[in-house]
Design an enzyme around this catalytic site. Sequence first.
Site, PDB file in Angstrom:
ATOM      1  N   LEU A  87     -44.136 -39.195  27.564  1.00  0.00           N
ATOM      2  CA  LEU A  87     -44.490 -40.527  27.078  1.00  0.00           C
ATOM      3  C   LEU A  87     -45.762 -40.539  26.234  1.00  0.00           C
ATOM      4  CD1 LEU A  87     -43.567 -42.665  30.214  1.00  0.00           C
ATOM      5  CD2 LEU A  87     -42.163 -42.091  28.225  1.00  0.00           C
ATOM      6  N   HIS A  89     -47.986 -40.110  22.899  1.00  0.00           N
ATOM      7  CA  HIS A  89     -47.730 -40.320  21.480  1.00  0.00           C
ATOM      8  C   HIS A  89     -48.093 -39.069  20.679  1.00  0.00           C
ATOM      9  CE1 HIS A  89     -48.059 -44.446  22.968  1.00  0.00           C
ATOM     10  NE2 HIS A  89     -47.217 -44.730  21.992  1.00  0.00           N
ATOM     11  N   MET A 123     -55.455 -37.452  27.107  1.00  0.00           N
ATOM     12  CA  MET A 123     -54.502 -36.447  27.588  1.00  0.00           C
ATOM     13  C   MET A 123     -54.621 -35.157  26.795  1.00  0.00           C
ATOM     14  SD  MET A 123     -53.468 -38.008  30.129  1.00  0.00           S
ATOM     15  CE  MET A 123     -52.531 -36.628  30.724  1.00  0.00           C
ATOM     16  N   GLU A 124     -54.964 -35.261  25.511  1.00  0.00           N
ATOM     17  CA  GLU A 124     -55.159 -34.068  24.696  1.00  0.00           C
ATOM     18  C   GLU A 124     -56.369 -33.275  25.182  1.00  0.00           C
ATOM     19  OE1 GLU A 124     -52.416 -36.655  22.523  1.00  0.00           O
ATOM     20  OE2 GLU A 124     -54.258 -37.044  23.651  1.00  0.00           O
ATOM     21  N   ASP A 138     -54.577 -16.143  33.128  1.00  0.00           N
ATOM     22  CA  ASP A 138     -53.602 -15.132  32.720  1.00  0.00           C
ATOM     23  C   ASP A 138     -54.278 -13.824  32.340  1.00  0.00           C
ATOM     24  OD1 ASP A 138     -50.992 -14.128  31.925  1.00  0.00           O
ATOM     25  OD2 ASP A 138     -51.704 -14.371  29.865  1.00  0.00           O
TER      26      ASP A 138
END
Length: 184
Positions: A87, A89, A123-124, A138
């Site tokens: 959701l 953008h 969110m970015e 990792d």
Amino acid sequence: MTSTTPKKPEGGADGFTHLSGDGSARMVDVTAKEPTIRSATAEATVLVAPEVLEALTGGTVPKGDVWAVARIAGIQGAKKCAELLPLAHVIGVHGATVDFEVGADRIRIVATTRTADRTGVEMEAMTAATVAGLAMVDMVKGLDRSVELTGVRLLEKTGGRSGTWRREAGEAAGGVAGGVAGRA
């Protein structure tokens, strides 16, 4: 063609903007919003064993330059956010930085994202911090399987209709004593 999902212009079921009137998920329509300058800063913490910290700071991790890989992975993660979160953008990430602070048993990752768009980049920023942390895990997991990524959270956001928000200083998790800002 008839729609089976009722549409509401503002808010949705029970006032949640990402739910339609019938409770189904929807992407909020930001078409009518004017672009504004926005930024967000988030953090994540990678907990490491002393020997891993020594290898990181000494540049002897067998997989190579952990700092460069984690930084680039974080920036790439910020740009791929909408592909990961259904959701979110698709927005222009016009600036992204990923920095590191070295502590006694941890690396604090601080990611900042900027845009001039119709919706924020919180969110970015959190994705950038998370992906940088995952890249770091990792690259060092062969040295210590107990390495841990933790404490992903938003620290600040600016711009947009709601203005500026900052996490209270006492709320900061993963505090790093004697850290080295901007470690590369």
